[in-house]
Design an enzyme around this catalytic site. Structure first.
Site, short mmCIF file in Angstrom:
data_model
loop_
_atom_site.label_atom_id
_atom_site.label_comp_id
_atom_site.label_asym_id
_atom_site.label_seq_id
_atom_site.Cartn_x
_atom_site.Cartn_y
_atom_site.Cartn_z
CE LYS A 11 -4.15 -2.07 2.38
NZ LYS A 11 -4.99 -2.10 3.48
CE1 TYR A 51 -9.28 -3.21 0.66
CE2 TYR A 51 -8.82 -1.05 -0.63
CZ TYR A 51 -8.40 -2.11 0.13
OH TYR A 51 -7.12 -2.19 0.56
CD GLU A 128 -8.76 -9.31 -3.47
OE1 GLU A 128 -9.57 -8.74 -2.87
OE2 GLU A 128 -7.54 -9.68 -3.17
N1 UDP Z 1 -9.73 -0.39 6.90
C1 UDP Z 1 -9.91 0.67 7.55
N2 UDP Z 1 -10.76 1.12 8.80
C2 UDP Z 1 -11.36 -0.03 9.42
C3 UDP Z 1 -11.23 -1.42 8.51
C4 UDP Z 1 -10.31 -1.44 7.60
O1 UDP Z 1 -9.54 1.84 6.89
O2 UDP Z 1 -11.92 -0.13 10.38
C5 UDP Z 1 -9.26 -0.37 5.63
C6 UDP Z 1 -7.94 -1.12 5.80
O3 UDP Z 1 -6.75 -0.37 5.10
C7 UDP Z 1 -7.89 -2.48 5.68
C8 UDP Z 1 -8.83 -2.50 4.50
O4 UDP Z 1 -9.80 -1.42 4.75
O5 UDP Z 1 -6.56 -3.37 5.26
C9 UDP Z 1 -9.61 -3.83 4.12
O6 UDP Z 1 -10.46 -3.98 5.26
P1 UDP Z 1 -10.47 -5.70 5.47
O7 UDP Z 1 -11.58 -5.68 6.58
O8 UDP Z 1 -10.85 -6.35 4.27
O9 UDP Z 1 -9.09 -6.03 6.17
P2 UDP Z 1 -7.95 -6.65 5.55
O10 UDP Z 1 -8.31 -7.98 4.75
O11 UDP Z 1 -6.87 -5.75 4.96
O12 UDP Z 1 -7.38 -7.24 6.83
#
Ligand code: UDP
Ligand code: MG
Length: 154
Positions: A11, A51, A128
């Site tokens: 990222k 997302y 993806e």
């Molecule tokens: N994210 C955020 N705030 C939150 C939850 C998620 O900014 O409360 C962002 C964060 O960058 C995260 C991404 O959204 O990595 C995708 O969320 P996900 O729940 O899919 O988590 P990941 O799979 O990345 O662990």
């Protein structure tokens, strides 16, 4: 166990913080095979698709701004059970809760600025990898020392 493919995104925060090499080194050391790698600038449309499970969340506008304002590094990795292996290597979404030894747990402190994305299931991984790589951008090759990465019966 079948070979799997998964998508990694390094990222914008990781790029700003000089962590690209450190993150890639973890995957190489583990024995995962890089089959695709490039720099990409995500568009708003790509972010909304990628997302889609989060677009209604209050933090989504900030997430889209963060993910699209700066290029990222996209990687496709291959290995046995690599979707789960990579999720385990990444650590919890909230990096302050991510265990030491994980990528997030060693290099980040935030739920949002958490340096790395990895596909969360085999089904998601398939979509993806396709989202970020054209078929001709993915490379099939074998490690010369493959028999030292896996036993024949695995
Ligand atoms: N994210 C955020 N705030 C939150 C939850 C998620 O900014 O409360 C962002 C964060 O960058 C995260 C991404 O959204 O990595 C995708 O969320 P996900 O729940 O899919 O988590 P990941 O799979 O990345 O662990
Ligand atoms: Mg996710």
């Amino acid at each position: 166990m079948a070979m799997e493919r998964t998508l990694i995104l390094i990222k914008p925060d990781a790029i700003q913080r000089g962590l690209i090499g450190g993150i890639i080194a973890r995957f190489e050391a583990r024995g995962l095979k890089v089959i695709g790698m490039k720099m990409v600038k995500m568009s708003a449309a790509m972010s909304k698709e990628h997302y889609s499970h989060l677009t209604s969340k209050p933090f989504y506008p900030d997430l889209e701004k963060f993910m699209t304002h700066h290029p990222i590094v996209a990687m496709a990795l291959e290995g046995k059970e690599c979707v789960q292996v990579v999720r385990d290597m990444m650590g919890a979404t909230n990096a302050r809760k991510a265990l030491p030894g994980t990528i997030r747990g060693d290099m980040s402190m935030s739920t949002s600025r958490n340096i790395i994305h990895g596909s969360d299931s085999l089904e998601t991984a398939g979509k993806e990898v396709k989202r970020f790589f054209k078929p001709e951008e993915l490379y099939e090759y074998t490690f010369a020392a493959q028999e030292y990465n896996y036993a024949p019966d695995e």
